[in-house]
Every structure is written in C-alpha cells, then in structure tokens.
Design an enzyme around this catalytic site. Sequence first.
Site, PDB file in Angstrom:
ATOM      1  N   ASN A  39       0.910  -1.262  -0.011  1.00 11.25           N
ATOM      2  CA  ASN A  39       0.056   0.113   0.003  1.00 11.25           C
ATOM      3  C   ASN A  39       1.087   1.352  -0.034  1.00 11.25           C
ATOM      4  OD1 ASN A  39       0.699   0.766   2.596  1.00 11.25           O
ATOM      5  ND2 ASN A  39      -0.666  -1.050   3.416  1.00 11.25           N
ATOM      6  N   VAL A  48      -0.083 -10.479   0.608  1.00 16.35           N
ATOM      7  CA  VAL A  48       1.020 -10.785   0.323  1.00 16.35           C
ATOM      8  C   VAL A  48       2.197  -9.848   0.876  1.00 16.35           C
ATOM      9  CG1 VAL A  48       1.177  -9.241  -1.817  1.00 16.35           C
ATOM     10  CG2 VAL A  48       2.576 -11.463  -1.838  1.00 16.35           C
ATOM     11  N   ASP A  49       1.846  -8.776   1.033  1.00 16.20           N
ATOM     12  CA  ASP A  49       2.575  -7.565   1.714  1.00 16.20           C
ATOM     13  C   ASP A  49       2.865  -8.046   3.265  1.00 16.20           C
ATOM     14  OD1 ASP A  49       3.750  -5.345   2.084  1.00 16.20           O
ATOM     15  OD2 ASP A  49       2.063  -4.139   2.432  1.00 16.20           O
ATOM     16  N   SER A 132      -2.957  -5.985  -7.045  1.00 14.61           N
ATOM     17  CA  SER A 132      -4.616  -5.523  -6.694  1.00 14.61           C
ATOM     18  C   SER A 132      -5.556  -6.561  -6.814  1.00 14.61           C
ATOM     19  CB  SER A 132      -4.927  -4.564  -8.152  1.00 14.61           C
ATOM     20  OG  SER A 132      -4.182  -3.421  -7.807  1.00 14.61           O
ATOM     21  N   THR A 133      -5.449  -7.684  -7.048  1.00 16.65           N
ATOM     22  CA  THR A 133      -6.795  -8.752  -7.064  1.00 16.65           C
ATOM     23  C   THR A 133      -7.235  -9.123  -5.675  1.00 16.65           C
ATOM     24  OG1 THR A 133      -5.446 -10.690  -7.622  1.00 16.65           O
ATOM     25  CG2 THR A 133      -5.773  -9.315  -9.304  1.00 16.65           C
ATOM     26  N   GLY A 134      -6.505  -8.794  -4.710  1.00 13.74           N
ATOM     27  CA  GLY A 134      -7.009  -9.285  -3.377  1.00 13.74           C
ATOM     28  C   GLY A 134      -7.772  -8.417  -2.481  1.00 13.74           C
ATOM     29  N   VAL A 135      -7.106  -7.620  -1.555  1.00 11.25           N
ATOM     30  CA  VAL A 135      -8.090  -6.571  -0.918  1.00 11.25           C
ATOM     31  C   VAL A 135      -8.596  -5.241  -1.592  1.00 11.25           C
ATOM     32  CG1 VAL A 135      -7.652  -4.987   1.114  1.00 11.25           C
ATOM     33  CG2 VAL A 135      -6.982  -7.318   1.246  1.00 11.25           C
ATOM     34  N   TYR A 136      -7.742  -5.273  -2.868  1.00 10.87           N
ATOM     35  CA  TYR A 136      -8.041  -3.909  -3.702  1.00 10.87           C
ATOM     36  C   TYR A 136      -9.074  -4.427  -4.585  1.00 10.87           C
ATOM     37  CZ  TYR A 136      -4.274  -0.985  -1.496  1.00 10.87           C
ATOM     38  OH  TYR A 136      -3.617   0.091  -0.852  1.00 10.87           O
TER      39      TYR A 136
HETATM   40  P1  ADP Z   1      -3.913  -6.062  -3.193  1.00  8.82           P
HETATM   41  O1  ADP Z   1      -4.047  -5.053  -1.965  1.00  8.82           O
HETATM   42  O2  ADP Z   1      -2.957  -5.443  -4.212  1.00  8.82           O
HETATM   43  O3  ADP Z   1      -4.920  -6.507  -3.698  1.00  8.82           O
HETATM   44  P2  ADP Z   1      -3.320  -8.648  -1.901  1.00  8.82           P
HETATM   45  O4  ADP Z   1      -2.139  -9.068  -0.932  1.00  8.82           O
HETATM   46  O5  ADP Z   1      -4.484  -8.295  -0.957  1.00  8.82           O
HETATM   47  O6  ADP Z   1      -2.871  -7.196  -2.524  1.00  8.82           O
HETATM   48  O7  ADP Z   1      -3.545  -9.637  -3.045  1.00  8.82           O
HETATM   49  C1  ADP Z   1      -2.992  -9.588  -4.113  1.00  8.82           C
HETATM   50  C2  ADP Z   1      -2.619 -10.980  -4.446  1.00  8.82           C
HETATM   51  O8  ADP Z   1      -1.680 -11.539  -3.777  1.00  8.82           O
HETATM   52  C3  ADP Z   1      -4.177 -12.040  -4.478  1.00  8.82           C
HETATM   53  O9  ADP Z   1      -4.221 -12.865  -5.582  1.00  8.82           O
HETATM   54  C4  ADP Z   1      -3.704 -12.816  -3.307  1.00  8.82           C
HETATM   55  O10 ADP Z   1      -4.333 -14.056  -3.198  1.00  8.82           O
HETATM   56  C5  ADP Z   1      -2.298 -12.979  -3.433  1.00  8.82           C
HETATM   57  N1  ADP Z   1      -1.287 -13.349  -2.244  1.00  8.82           N
HETATM   58  C6  ADP Z   1      -1.527 -13.246  -0.959  1.00  8.82           C
HETATM   59  N2  ADP Z   1      -0.710 -13.677  -0.229  1.00  8.82           N
HETATM   60  C7  ADP Z   1       0.325 -14.354  -1.314  1.00  8.82           C
HETATM   61  C8  ADP Z   1       1.684 -14.972  -1.080  1.00  8.82           C
HETATM   62  N3  ADP Z   1       2.043 -15.145   0.069  1.00  8.82           N
HETATM   63  N4  ADP Z   1       2.165 -15.309  -2.214  1.00  8.82           N
HETATM   64  C9  ADP Z   1       1.668 -14.981  -3.592  1.00  8.82           C
HETATM   65  N5  ADP Z   1       0.413 -14.420  -3.558  1.00  8.82           N
HETATM   66  C10 ADP Z   1      -0.085 -14.247  -2.294  1.00  8.82           C
END
Ligand code: ADP
Length: 179
Positions: A39, A48-49, A132-136
Amino acid sequence: MNEVNLKVPAEADNTNPRLEVTLGDITVEQVDVIVNAANSSLLGGGGVDGAIHRAAGPELLECCRTLDGCNTGDAKITPGFQLAAEWVIHTVGPIWHGGTRGEPQLLESCYRSSLARADEVGAESVAFPAISTGVYGYPVQPATAIAIGTVQSAPTRVEIVRFVCFNRETLDAYRTFLG
Ligand code: ADP
C-alpha cells in the site's frame, strides 16, 4: 561477423522475458526479485505484503520507513533481507472502483515500473503476485490480461518473469490467457 556490427544500442538487445506461471507462496521463490503488492505507506499490510514482511524480517520495515511511501502505479526497491530473493520491489496497485478511475493504466504502470526497477539492479528473474486482485478488489480476468500483456510488451532486460498465483482461480486465469 564484423565486430563493428555487434555494437548495438542498449535497447536493441532486449528480448521479451520468458513467462512462467506457478501456484504458491511468493516469499519462497528463488528469483532475483520478488514484487510486493504494497500500500502507499509502504509500512506493511495484509495479504502478500504481510507475508513478505514476515519472511524478510524486521529490517525490511525499517528500510521501507526511509522510502517516504510510494504513489499508486509506481515502484520502489529494497533489499530482500532474510528472503531468498536479493531484492523486493514494492509497487502500489490501484484500488478497484469499477474501472473508470484509471485503474487499467495504473495497474499497467505497476508492472512497467517494477520491471524498470528490476533493470536498474540488473535482475534476470522476477516473480510477480497478482497485484490488486486481493483486498484492492481488481477482477482477476482483466487484471491478468494487463499483467501478461504489459510484461510481454515492456522494454526490459529481465529474462524470466514468473507469475505466482495464490489460488486456483488466479492460476486458471493465467493459464487461459497464456494458452
Ligand atoms: P492487493 O491489496 O494489491 O489486492 P493482496 O495481497 O490483498 O494485494 O492480494 C494480491 C494477490 O496476492 C491476491 O491474488 C492474493 O491471493 C495474493 N497473495 C496473498 N498472499 C500471497 C503470497 N504469500 N504469495 C503470493 N500471492 C499471495
């Protein structure tokens, strides 16, 4: 061959990276660079962050504090600390608002900016999460099309780009787009 002909402008020897797709956790990838979907504060978050910060250790957060955040669509680089990867590139994807607030251009910019940072340190292999495909909330299908299309057309010396999918839906989308 005449040696003079071998001297070509830097851009001319760029070829498109080889694309790979895998299911798993990006924090264990053995590549030069892993990309973090951060973010704009760069001070850690969930998804992932959070996983990258946990795996890299507290020095990563200390380092990120010195970076003064990052704009959406931009990318900044840090060492990987305890990760197998030498570097982490932190990019800030757009929050999905329905697609009318420049989200596609901003997402494309994340991939381009990340590859530009990777080129600056001479990285040969880069692993991306599905930014961006997770929480965003960016829908997986259009996000995947942008990820693949941008990496295929970006000017870069990176040789291998690995898309690391964390779930089946994302993996299926990448496999479909790559044929
Ligand atoms: P954003 O806020 O950009 O959407 P997120 O972390 O919520 O970021 O999600 C982005 C992508 O990363 C999603 O597809 C999520 O499932 C994936 N993700 C979460 N944890 C991991 C990980 N440890 N390794 C790879 N991808 C992950």
